[in-house]
Write an enzyme that holds these catalytic residues in place. Structure first.
Site, PDB file in Angstrom:
ATOM      1  N   ASN A   1      -9.800   1.717   9.424  1.00 55.62           N
ATOM      2  CA  ASN A   1      -8.786   1.621  10.404  1.00 55.62           C
ATOM      3  C   ASN A   1      -9.426   2.169  11.691  1.00 55.62           C
ATOM      4  O   ASN A   1      -9.802   1.724  12.713  1.00 55.62           O
ATOM      5  CB  ASN A   1      -7.524   1.754  10.298  1.00 55.62           C
ATOM      6  CG  ASN A   1      -6.846   1.627  11.353  1.00 55.62           C
ATOM      7  OD1 ASN A   1      -6.859   0.955  12.384  1.00 55.62           O
ATOM      8  ND2 ASN A   1      -5.310   1.999  11.304  1.00 55.62           N
ATOM      9  N   SER A   2      -9.167   3.633  11.626  1.00 49.76           N
ATOM     10  CA  SER A   2      -9.360   4.378  12.766  1.00 49.76           C
ATOM     11  C   SER A   2     -10.896   4.146  13.369  1.00 49.76           C
ATOM     12  O   SER A   2     -11.283   4.144  14.772  1.00 49.76           O
ATOM     13  CB  SER A   2      -9.182   5.951  12.683  1.00 49.76           C
ATOM     14  OG  SER A   2      -8.210   6.158  12.085  1.00 49.76           O
TER      15      SER A   2
ATOM     16  N   ALA B   1      -9.744   5.428   3.919  1.00 52.12           N
ATOM     17  CA  ALA B   1      -9.674   6.851   4.801  1.00 52.12           C
ATOM     18  C   ALA B   1     -11.005   7.641   4.781  1.00 52.12           C
ATOM     19  O   ALA B   1     -11.450   8.008   3.855  1.00 52.12           O
ATOM     20  CB  ALA B   1      -8.328   7.722   4.267  1.00 52.12           C
ATOM     21  N   GLY B   2     -11.227   7.991   5.973  1.00 53.36           N
ATOM     22  CA  GLY B   2     -12.245   9.052   6.295  1.00 53.36           C
ATOM     23  C   GLY B   2     -13.881   8.147   6.541  1.00 53.36           C
ATOM     24  O   GLY B   2     -14.355   8.928   7.276  1.00 53.36           O
TER      25      GLY B   2
ATOM     26  N   GLY C   1      -8.346   9.304   9.456  1.00 53.03           N
ATOM     27  CA  GLY C   1      -8.930   9.359  10.793  1.00 53.03           C
ATOM     28  C   GLY C   1      -9.878  10.374  11.360  1.00 53.03           C
ATOM     29  O   GLY C   1     -10.194  10.541  12.313  1.00 53.03           O
TER      30      GLY C   1
ATOM     31  N   LYS D   1       0.807  -1.025   0.051  1.00 55.42           N
ATOM     32  CA  LYS D   1      -0.080   0.096   0.157  1.00 55.42           C
ATOM     33  C   LYS D   1       0.783   1.287   0.029  1.00 55.42           C
ATOM     34  O   LYS D   1       1.547   1.574   0.960  1.00 55.42           O
ATOM     35  CB  LYS D   1      -0.833   0.001   1.199  1.00 55.42           C
ATOM     36  CG  LYS D   1      -1.791   1.399   1.468  1.00 55.42           C
ATOM     37  CD  LYS D   1      -2.762   1.128   2.481  1.00 55.42           C
ATOM     38  CE  LYS D   1      -3.626   2.415   2.578  1.00 55.42           C
ATOM     39  NZ  LYS D   1      -3.275   3.088   3.515  1.00 55.42           N
TER      40      LYS D   1
END
Lengths: 275, 275, 275, 275
Positions: free
Chosen positions: D225-226, D203-204, D177, D116
């Site tokens: 993830n976050s 992301a987001g 995040g 990645k």
């Protein structure tokens, strides 16, 4: 702006007419929350409004810091819209509406029978009670008032209020003073598309873009208070709101371009480069 | 609008300055897509713009129906912004930029070194190529151009273009002519918050409310073409766009109210009814 | 999915309880609009719902193409929610509610006193009448019904209905069958934050993401019909809606991350590369 | 959920295939930000993911609190996606990619050539550099890597990366995040509609509804993830995200109902009441 001066626009557009009375400006403002009376005066001038709403109870009780409010406005130029803010049920609102009519007379507007009807039992969101509002509206219409009811954006309620003889309907964009903008757009659009009386979007508008949005949807007018009174520079924001209201109206009359999924070249090039 | 007339606003606001040249209007328009040259002329007047972009290739090739376009504008009053529409790669764009500079000179703007840089390999969405745009921008800056690059709303690309010496960045709100409005608001906000050159929102704006939105976010200027040229009544929409651009700018300078979850009474009532 | 299997989730979550009756699934579906009875049966199975609403008038009149609908569902496993679709005023709705109770009894649900109250005078938007709904709700509660009223997302009306004894409130996301999603989110959030009865978001949901959105807001349950029945593959969409309803509920219970203006590194790196 | 069990879904859907390797799950997760390794392990199990990304530099440097991370995951079941987090330019990213390949080998994945690619010079928004990313991607592809580049949602950049041989493109929904959701939807849709490699939205994403939204748009997979690691209850949120990803995929395959301006009755009534 030479080409489209006022005469041209007025040929195209109609004045806003409420209960037989006509207005050139489609922006109404309020008198609450200003830091000084002078800021209020400047803001009313800057936005070009012709209708200003006044909380009857506050004026009656001379609430702290608001002495002289009624005298600070030139009621020869500005049409007073007494409102029933602070009333939690139909009876209170009816009583205050009558007081408002007296107040308008005392201030020289003999024929002013307008009332902005607010029946608000809830202090947190300041949302109106549909049942109490309809009840009060019916009675006030029978007493000869031109009733402008403040309502949640409920198309069926709007239709009922129109049927009992209200002069306008005033659906809220979002809670009073929240500055959230037009949160009920889908319902407001249905109200606009079906109303036979003027639709005034009231409460929630925080920025000129939101004011323009409501006008582009076809709203007949707007009422904006907090977003002007509590702005960093109220008179400058007032001017901005006045311009945006006009811009949104002009756009509604002009006919916007359709929204497309793909692009369309601004400058289609069919030739080749001669270099 | 007596209180906040032009002098007052100008005291508060700065003119828009691009590559050392100052402008009072923050709305730029284009010349493409109008149904008649007369509509174009009226719209330019109605919106009050001082910068108009012209597709160099179209003028050079006298594309059908657009003869006389360059002569139809009063270049003593309007600043020309030649653009490289129709260029699919860096080399083409550089060549057309040079042609544009010649064209501006021929039309009397000796010192005009502006170029709106468009490198657009894709005919469907008309989205710009970041790599080719950066490459062309670097070279054109070295040749002395004031480069205004049309870009996707990519904050890192914007920063790179600023670093190589571009005069502005021109992120797109949504695809050209789509009228979808500001679809990349989050990225455009990041660009605005970090740019040291003017940020001009270009493409996608379909309504005055969207124009005001971009200005309220802090954009320095806008470029609007299709939404005016293809409106039902172009000059009226042009006027609306001009007003909305100003309204959004004033709101940005005024300081909007904060957005709240709950309501805040416009007219707090502390007293009781005297009736 | 070994770690968070059903027992764990049930320890954390409570069942949905309406008028004293508990349900594990928080998704309700309908019986209208399916192309075949078989698709309806498969969809009910696939989404895992335990409550299915039935239009009493349609079943009573054996509307064309819908014969055998009532018999096609296993009422030993599915709880019937008779609805008053097609009623334009309070009296009609009360009468149909009584018919619905008889129907439920005939189909073996002796103790079923539920009714989904719909008072809809408007055939174009199918929006409910707040006045007629409140009137019918009061009477039906007195007759011992567990009333689940379908309403516009009006927080004050919701509170009134709760006060007269309704078992839930069912605010609409957007017009029935429109698939517009949750257009009244701000008002629905206020209703959720203040209701002491379950809030069931009804009408307008078109996709699983919209179903999840409503549940993440804290809705207690959803009712979805058109988006399943008219999907390209109803049973597959039904399964998706069931999963999304659960996902949204789990997210509500889990506690989402706060929304930030800036980024937060997923993988903060404090060291240096050893290479 | 008897009718649409796994076999049926698999008949309809294809596995996700990246660089010749197939996966049943379309949700990828990360290893950063968890409060404990146990929460990470439970979350990976709960969401059913088959690909987990690991920050090579953090593992290499044994960043405080993250010792033993690589050993905490069962790499016989989970496919490692080494990422170049912390690299600010192309050279760093290339170097870290090579380290990642070594790391995967050491942990038993001999044939794992995935990387990645993150080239992120900006510490505040963590937005990727389009130029450096393209440069690194070209070189890594030539070295035999299966490159999954993290990019701003720029359709032209995505196309370029596809042309140089990247295995996927990974446009961001909003800053890492931030939990802002899918802010670049219009551009992501264009990328999806035109890509010939899998599109992974990265992301987001903050909620299951946002995960479902991306999948309904036609994204091939997600990386979250976050929103899991920092949720109040990570494993429960992980399960929710896994379900929402599947729900969104099923909805995409099912075919959603069209969005309508008006309502469509769920239960058309043609008959009259027999009472």
């Amino acid at each position: 702006m030479q080409t489209l001066d006022k005469p041209l626009q007025q040929e195209i557009d109609q004045p806003l007419t409420i209960a037989g009375k006509s207005f050139n400006s489609r922006l109404m403002t309020g008198t609450g929350k200003y830091r000084t009376l002078e800021q209020m005066q400047q803001s009313i001038l800057a936005c070009g409004c012709e209708i200003v709403t006044v909380a009857v109870r506050r004026v009656q009780t001379q609430a702290p810091g608001h002495e002289g409010l009624a005298e600070a406005i030139d009621w020869k130029k500005i049409w007073m819209l007494p409102n029933t803010a602070g009333c939690q049920n139909a009876e209170d609102a009816i009583r205050v509406a009558r007081l408002g009519r007296e107040m308008a007379k005392l201030l020289g507007q003999e024929d002013n029978n307008f009332v902005k009807l607010e029946v608000i039992p809830d202090p947190k969101y300041l949302l109106p009670d549909p049942i109490g509002t309809l009840e009060a509206a019916e009675k006030l219409v029978k007493e000869g008032f031109a009733v402008l009811p403040y309502i949640n954006a409920d198309p069926l309620l709007a239709k009922r209020l129109e049927e009992v003889g209200c002069a306008t309907v005033m659906p809220l964009g979002s809670p009073i003073g929240s500055g959230q903008g037009i949160k009920n757009a889908a319902n407001i659009q249905i109200i606009i598309d079906n109303a036979k009386v003027p639709v005034v979007v009231d409460a929630g508008i925080g920025t000129p873009s939101e004011a323009a949005t409501a006008m582009e949807m076809g709203a007949d007018a707007l009422l904006i208070n907090s977003a002007i009174a509590l702005a960093g520079q109220p008179a400058m924001m007032a001017k901005a709101m006045g311009m945006a209201t006009q811009a949104g109206r002009l756009a509604y009359l002009s006919g916007r371009i359709p929204i497309k999924n793909y692009a369309t070249a601004s400058s289609p090039v069919t030739g080749t480069i001669n270099s």
